[in-house]
Design an enzyme around this catalytic site. Sequence first.
Site, short mmCIF file in Angstrom:
data_model
loop_
_atom_site.label_atom_id
_atom_site.label_comp_id
_atom_site.label_asym_id
_atom_site.label_seq_id
_atom_site.Cartn_x
_atom_site.Cartn_y
_atom_site.Cartn_z
N THR A 168 12.99 -33.09 -16.77
CA THR A 168 12.51 -34.24 -16.66
C THR A 168 12.85 -35.43 -17.69
O THR A 168 12.87 -35.00 -18.97
CB THR A 168 10.95 -34.32 -16.53
OG1 THR A 168 10.75 -33.51 -15.39
CG2 THR A 168 10.31 -35.57 -16.15
N GLU A 405 6.62 -29.31 -10.77
CA GLU A 405 7.63 -28.19 -9.73
C GLU A 405 8.06 -28.85 -8.61
O GLU A 405 8.01 -28.30 -7.58
CB GLU A 405 7.05 -26.98 -10.09
CG GLU A 405 7.26 -26.02 -11.21
CD GLU A 405 7.00 -24.54 -11.36
OE1 GLU A 405 7.37 -24.09 -10.19
OE2 GLU A 405 6.66 -24.16 -12.15
C1 FAD Z 1 1.65 -31.32 -17.58
C2 FAD Z 1 3.01 -31.43 -17.09
C3 FAD Z 1 4.01 -30.27 -17.20
C4 FAD Z 1 5.45 -30.27 -17.04
N1 FAD Z 1 6.34 -29.74 -17.18
C5 FAD Z 1 7.52 -29.81 -17.11
C6 FAD Z 1 8.57 -28.99 -17.37
O1 FAD Z 1 8.20 -27.73 -18.11
N2 FAD Z 1 9.96 -29.44 -17.38
C7 FAD Z 1 10.30 -30.41 -16.74
O2 FAD Z 1 11.62 -30.57 -16.56
N3 FAD Z 1 9.32 -31.20 -16.27
C8 FAD Z 1 7.97 -30.85 -16.22
N4 FAD Z 1 7.17 -32.08 -16.01
C9 FAD Z 1 7.52 -33.09 -15.05
C10 FAD Z 1 7.09 -32.89 -13.62
O3 FAD Z 1 8.00 -32.16 -12.94
C11 FAD Z 1 7.22 -34.52 -13.20
O4 FAD Z 1 6.12 -34.90 -13.60
C12 FAD Z 1 7.50 -34.42 -11.47
O5 FAD Z 1 8.48 -34.02 -11.27
C13 FAD Z 1 7.20 -35.79 -10.98
O6 FAD Z 1 7.85 -36.85 -11.67
P1 FAD Z 1 7.19 -38.03 -12.23
O7 FAD Z 1 5.81 -37.63 -12.83
O8 FAD Z 1 8.08 -38.93 -12.94
O9 FAD Z 1 6.47 -39.02 -10.69
P2 FAD Z 1 7.47 -39.99 -10.11
O10 FAD Z 1 8.80 -39.20 -9.68
O11 FAD Z 1 7.40 -41.30 -10.90
O12 FAD Z 1 6.51 -39.78 -8.78
C14 FAD Z 1 5.40 -40.94 -8.66
C15 FAD Z 1 4.67 -40.89 -7.35
O13 FAD Z 1 5.62 -41.23 -6.36
C16 FAD Z 1 5.91 -40.33 -5.22
N5 FAD Z 1 7.20 -40.43 -5.12
C17 FAD Z 1 8.35 -40.45 -5.91
N6 FAD Z 1 9.58 -40.56 -5.12
C18 FAD Z 1 9.11 -40.68 -3.68
C19 FAD Z 1 9.90 -40.77 -2.54
N7 FAD Z 1 11.27 -40.63 -2.44
N8 FAD Z 1 9.25 -40.71 -1.31
C20 FAD Z 1 8.00 -40.56 -1.41
N9 FAD Z 1 7.22 -40.37 -2.45
C21 FAD Z 1 7.79 -40.65 -3.61
C22 FAD Z 1 5.66 -38.98 -6.11
O14 FAD Z 1 5.34 -37.98 -5.19
C23 FAD Z 1 4.42 -39.40 -6.93
O15 FAD Z 1 3.10 -39.54 -6.19
C24 FAD Z 1 5.72 -31.44 -16.31
C25 FAD Z 1 4.78 -32.63 -15.99
C26 FAD Z 1 3.48 -32.56 -16.42
C27 FAD Z 1 2.70 -33.74 -16.17
#
Ligand code: FAD
Length: 593
Positions: A168, A405
Amino acid sequence: MNTETSQSTDKAETVGKLRTELSVAKNLFFGEIVEENLFPYPQMRERDREMLGMMTDAIDRFLGDQAADLVEMDRIGEQPEEFIQALREMGLFGLIIGETHGGLELSNAAYARVLAQTSSHDSSVSLTIGAHSSIGMKGILLFGTEEQQARYLPSLASGETIAAFCLTEAGAGSDAAAVRCKATLQEDGSWLLNGEKIWITNGGIAGLYTVFARTDGPEGKLTAFIVEAGWEGVSHGPHEDKMGIRASSTTTVAFSDVRVPAENVLGEVGKGFKVAMAILNNGRTGLGGGAVGGMKALIKLATAQAKDRKQFDTPIAEFGLVREKIAQMAIDCFAAESTVWMVAHYIDSGCKDYSVEAAISKVFASDAIQRAAHEALQIAAGNGFMKEFPYEKITRDTRILSIFEGTNEILRLYIALSGMKDVGATLSDLKNAVGDIFNNPIKGFGVLSAYAERRFRASTGIGTDRIERELDPRLRAVAEVLERYTVELSKAADLLLRKHGKKITDYQYQQKRIADVTIDLYVGLCVLSRADHLLRSQDPEAEAAVQIAELFSKQARRRMVRNLRGIRHNEDATLDALAGRIIERGKYVWDVI
Ligand SMILES: Cc1cc2nc3c(=O)[nH]c(=O)nc-3n(C[C@H](O)[C@H](O)[C@H](O)COP(=O)(O)OP(=O)(O)OC[C@H]3O[C@@H](n4cnc5c(N)ncnc54)[C@H](O)[C@@H]3O)c2cc1C
């Protein structure tokens, strides 16, 4: 079941009777139930069972004694080094690493069971162990060369080196392919890595990162790298102050002109996206196992509370609205457990195509534990709201499960589109076949007749795929619901594809309905298989399992009827227009003054 399936059955390899080339979930879209991959319900290997007996007791003793400390770790937002050292000494970092490299060599099923046990005490502990094994170093197990495995696995197994998974970025969340972190090839064959990752679990305690970076220009492909935390130019930010799983380390990880030797490329150059998805798919049962462990702990807490607490001179456990919540928690937990361990078994048996089933297990288990946490807190009511009791921490801790995930929205879209892709391919085969009849009559007629047979079955219900296994009469009724709605799913997928073609990707409301029907069917089949197994093995609790199977299928049927009806009759356009209006204004526009 029918012998004709969406994927080539001739090539199907088998483990026992398991057809390792076939996906049960994807075949549901063709109205077909791959019975061999569902029955009999898989059992834990004897070796794992023995090791688990010892490990679960040791985990209960150790984490049980630390209950007050775990609350304090949540408050301060950190696990002290002595605590992590104790986890190392219990072997919790080497669970899935082979014995030759110093690990315990547990199966995926046994690994998920260990995470269930740790999660019944504290989710942050599961996350520290899980991010290390499920995603941090999984790439080395799946794609590492012998040399990479020999170099890194021993210290990963002992926990001397803790691993983290760095995908991410600020601009790349759900859209993982939008990664901007860049690795530039140097003349000596090494790579120069630059960029920043965010929200990396174990970011602050890891000695090794699996990093995904772009390797051939800004629009280029991703490559995975093994990066050591001690190398020059690697740094991490402070621990994030989070809502839940507060003690688990989450930080940014930055790479500034980090020189990565050629031998630290993980998998093939340019195939990093495939590596990332394979790791995430393979790791999803760890998260599911954790959710099941958490639900079991919630059921224990809620039943104790319901028996102890008296109102109106009556233990609240005697009130229907409290009992309803407890029964629902048990149904959800049994269903999630049956599904997670079925999928873990696919992975352990070398199944090739389990990504949709893994997504289903993650979505169902993570939604289920959040419902359970909500209801357990409601049973405890005022006590549930107080920090003195565990409910609010569990509620905070479980919230992350539908976010990371793969968000549950993205996974629902994945479930629907992966299933429909195969149906779409058959439909375009059909279109091509009409042309082929003249050019290549044998091939053309082959496709046509196969498809016509499917359509005939689907439209008439004749030849509806029937589970051939002899089932107890009550389970036969459960099976009939699943058989019938499998055909309905295939009809709905066919209808949507004929109507929208490739543009189905623009219709997310419809994709969600299709995904939810698929989830109900696949989870229902796992529940059916498990109840059947418990009956056959004369388990003392088999009767209750049959009740759960009956209840699940009836509830699922109501949901499926609503979802399938919604495909033809819905208010999607009006909802969408309303959302557009509110988004445009940027606020709720009404008031009463
Ligand atoms: C505590 C924590 C630990 C984490 N650990 C890791 C880790 O170890 N390694 C790592 O790489 N990442 C990690 N992450 C990142 C995590 O995998 C991401 O937060 C997750 O993939 C979602 O990305 P985003 O938060 O940027 O949300 P966004 O992608 O910005 O999404 C925001 C909202 O929009 C929706 N959305 C997005 N695109 C679409 C679409 N095409 N159609 C419909 N709805 C959509 C999503 O479902 C969500 O509700 C972690 C996150 C947290 C909070």
